[in-house]
Write a protein that holds these residues in place. Structure first.
Motif, mmCIF file in Angstrom:
data_model
loop_
_atom_site.group_PDB
_atom_site.id
_atom_site.type_symbol
_atom_site.label_atom_id
_atom_site.label_comp_id
_atom_site.label_asym_id
_atom_site.label_seq_id
_atom_site.Cartn_x
_atom_site.Cartn_y
_atom_site.Cartn_z
ATOM 1 N N GLU A 70 0.814 -1.294 0.042
ATOM 2 C CA GLU A 70 -0.075 0.063 0.195
ATOM 3 C C GLU A 70 0.896 1.419 0.187
ATOM 4 N N VAL A 98 2.364 4.884 0.967
ATOM 5 C CA VAL A 98 2.252 5.678 2.151
ATOM 6 C C VAL A 98 2.604 7.377 1.832
ATOM 7 N N THR A 158 3.644 5.775 11.053
ATOM 8 C CA THR A 158 2.767 5.680 9.898
ATOM 9 C C THR A 158 1.284 5.391 10.583
ATOM 10 N N THR A 159 0.298 6.258 10.240
ATOM 11 C CA THR A 159 -0.852 6.009 10.755
ATOM 12 C C THR A 159 -2.026 5.867 9.481
ATOM 13 N N ARG A 160 -3.075 5.259 9.771
ATOM 14 C CA ARG A 160 -4.225 5.467 9.011
ATOM 15 C C ARG A 160 -4.976 6.667 8.812
ATOM 16 N N LYS A 179 -6.059 6.381 3.868
ATOM 17 C CA LYS A 179 -4.728 6.375 3.393
ATOM 18 C C LYS A 179 -3.568 6.099 4.463
ATOM 19 N N LEU A 180 -2.726 5.650 4.196
ATOM 20 C CA LEU A 180 -1.348 5.421 5.283
ATOM 21 C C LEU A 180 -0.733 7.151 4.931
ATOM 22 N N ARG A 181 -0.461 7.340 6.083
ATOM 23 C CA ARG A 181 0.344 8.652 6.344
ATOM 24 C C ARG A 181 1.621 8.524 7.159
ATOM 25 N N ARG A 182 2.783 9.060 6.697
ATOM 26 C CA ARG A 182 3.832 9.075 7.566
ATOM 27 C C ARG A 182 4.164 10.161 8.073
ATOM 28 N N ASN A 240 -5.093 10.758 13.722
ATOM 29 C CA ASN A 240 -5.364 9.393 13.129
ATOM 30 C C ASN A 240 -5.183 8.261 14.086
ATOM 31 N N VAL A 270 -0.690 1.180 14.232
ATOM 32 C CA VAL A 270 0.342 2.056 13.795
ATOM 33 C C VAL A 270 1.606 1.027 13.123
ATOM 34 N N THR A 271 2.421 1.739 12.359
ATOM 35 C CA THR A 271 3.770 0.985 11.878
ATOM 36 C C THR A 271 4.772 2.356 12.354
#
Length: 140
Positions: free
Chosen positions: A3, A5, A37-39, A45-48, A78, A85-86
């Protein structure tokens, strides 16, 4: 296929993320930085973003300071909506779960964050909101 980011729209943060990735997490010598990284709570969408962190045993602690602005940063909103999260610390990337510190936990952890970055005191004075402290725990 992985996906996509999206990095922070803030130019300084986006540049910091780029340097972090290029240097395997050594973008600022002597600083404890991580990528979070959150959604997106609305977009999905993935946001960093890049954040300064402190360690509390095996947990990572970050402050949702938004440089003292009167609104919470998007990444914080988020993770409140989706705490899975990542995190990337150095070259290591791992899944984690994030939560806002309780009022009791915050007292100690806020002091820990100030010891890492004294300018958090100024951010606290600049805003009427309580700056959330976030605890990030690696997932098993």
């Amino acid at each position: 296929m992985a996906e996509e980011v999206s990095d922070s729209p803030n130019p300084w943060v986006a540049d910091h993320i780029r340097r972090f990735v290029e240097t395997n997490g050594n973008a600022r010598s002597g600083m404890n930085d991580l990528l979070l990284t959150t959604r997106g709570r609305r977009s999905g969408k993935l946001r960093r973003t890049a954040l300064l962190y402190a360690r509390d045993d095996d947990r990572y602690v970050v402050a949702a300071s938004n440089a003292g602005a009167d609104r919470h940063p998007a990444w914080y909103l988020n993770l409140v909506a989706d705490p899975d999260v990542t995190v990337q610390v150095g070259a290591q990337t791992f899944p984690a779960r994030a939560r806002t510190a309780t009022a009791e936990e915050r007292l100690r952890l806020w002091q820990l964050m100030i010891s890492m970055m004294p300018s958090y005191r100024e951010y606290e004075k600049a805003t009427a909101r309580d700056i959330p402290v976030v605890i990030i725990e690696p997932s098993p």
